[in-house]
Scaffold this active site. Structure first.
Site, mmCIF file in Angstrom:
data_model
loop_
_atom_site.group_PDB
_atom_site.id
_atom_site.type_symbol
_atom_site.label_atom_id
_atom_site.label_comp_id
_atom_site.label_asym_id
_atom_site.label_seq_id
_atom_site.Cartn_x
_atom_site.Cartn_y
_atom_site.Cartn_z
ATOM 1 N N LYS A 116 6.418 -6.190 6.437
ATOM 2 C CA LYS A 116 7.168 -5.427 5.533
ATOM 3 C C LYS A 116 8.380 -5.798 5.251
ATOM 4 C CE LYS A 116 3.687 -1.891 5.450
ATOM 5 N NZ LYS A 116 3.551 -0.056 5.653
ATOM 6 N N LYS A 198 -8.852 -8.883 1.023
ATOM 7 C CA LYS A 198 -9.367 -7.413 0.958
ATOM 8 C C LYS A 198 -8.698 -6.978 -0.489
ATOM 9 C CE LYS A 198 -8.671 -3.484 3.834
ATOM 10 N NZ LYS A 198 -7.794 -3.062 5.005
ATOM 11 N N LYS A 201 -5.105 -2.312 -4.458
ATOM 12 C CA LYS A 201 -4.636 -1.897 -5.909
ATOM 13 C C LYS A 201 -3.181 -2.584 -6.153
ATOM 14 C CE LYS A 201 -2.816 2.465 -4.020
ATOM 15 N NZ LYS A 201 -3.489 2.450 -2.631
#
Length: 335
Positions: A116, A198, A201
């Site tokens: 991140k 995977k 969204k």
């Protein structure tokens, strides 16, 4: 162990947008099987969500939408404690206490932080660094026995266990040391367009994922456009990853075994397979979508659920926090 003699499960989901079919099959569908056997605490963890910039109105809306999807998917508010994380102030307070027991090196090693931080160099805030401690507080507050976790959360689960053990060793037995819960039957749902990834969204290609709240036509079209291969035979193997993913989804949505599904399409092509699979998925999701839309029109009902949930969660969390404060030497307040 909970007050009713059942083992305690805690799980939290960030209100970061509408849930996908992957979220449903990988988490929510299995949660509905836990609620009779365990005492379950399910939280919309909006405090975790603000480690990245959020539009306040969108965050509020998505928190309510997530609650509605929990219930629409079968999470019974009469059997479970469902609450909004920020409504239970003990989460933030225990997180601070646990921060003083957490080593910088432990947080530096977190692979999610490394990932991140590379993606969010403009927003490299302290919350992004320390949120695994808040996650540990989420879990430990409820004297949790089991935590449903995916592969990407194993490091965070280990930190929660280490902090519980470290606190207990220093101040005496206070926390249950939780275990990860890995349901064997949980489906791993991959992208419909890149089956090696995977389902997410956040994928740039909207055809790669199915949202629980989208309309039936969109779902059917995405399944029919899903990547397969040029072999043309319905088989279940690693050489046909796109088809294998679709069979896994079909199996999870219908409770038919992989072998049954392969046998059903012996001698048939992908067109027949995808058409009937699309119909099965749409019909499975139809009542979920109808209930979700109904719930969003009944905000008073949803408000009652998260209000009662926070009251119940706070009562349990407050007991743990008072014990923690006593053990570390804080004077109890008299008001």
């Amino acid at each position: 162990m909970g007050e009713n003699g059942k083992k305690v499960i805690f799980s939290g989901v960030q209100p970061s947008g509408k849930m996908t079919l992957g979220n449903y099959l990988g988490a929510l569908k299995s949660w509905t099987k836990l609620q009779d056997e365990y005492e379950c605490f399910f939280s919309m963890v909006n405090m975790h969500a603000i480690t990245v910039p959020q539009d306040p109105e969108v965050l509020r809306r998505q928190t309510i939408e997530l609650l509605a999807q929990f219930i629409a998917c079968g999470i019974d508010p009469d059997l479970n404690t469902i609450f909004i994380q920020s409504h239970v102030h003990e989460h933030a307070e225990l997180s601070w206490a646990l921060c003083t027991l957490t080593y910088m090196g432990e947080l530096n090693r977190m692979t999610q932080y490394k990932d991140k931080s590379r993606k969010s160099e403009q927003n490299l805030n302290a919350g992004l660094f320390t949120y695994p401690v808040l996650m540990a507080a989420d879990i430990l507050l409820y004297q949790t026995d089991l935590v449903p976790v995916g592969d990407d959360q194993k490091q965070h689960m280990e930190l929660a266990r280490d902090l519980a053990t470290r606190f207990n060793n220093r101040f005496g037995d206070t926390f249950i040391v939780p275990e990860g819960y890995y349901p064997k039957e949980t489906a791993r749902v991959m992208s419909l367009q890149e089956p090696e990834k995977k389902m997410s969204k956040s994928d740039a290609n909207p055809s790669a994922f199915i949202l629980l709240a989208e309309d039936a036509d969109s779902t059917a079209k995405k399944i029919k456009k899903a990547v397969t291969d040029s072999i043309g035979i319905v088989k279940y193997n690693d050489e046909q990853p796109g088809l294998k993913n679709l069979i896994n989804i079909y199996s999870a949505m219908t409770d038919k075994s992989v072998e049954e599904i392969v046998a059903m399409y012996d001698g048939k092509g992908y067109g027949a397979f995808k058409g009937e699979m699309a119909e099965a998925v749409v019909e499975h999701l139809r009542p979920i979508r109808e209930k979700y839309n109904y719930l969003l029109e009944n905000r008073d009902y949803l408000e009652g659920i998260y209000t009662r949930g926070a009251e119940k969660a706070s009562a349990r969390a407050g007991k743990t926090l008072r014990d923690v404060y006593d053990r570390i030497g804080f004077i109890p307040r008299k008001f």
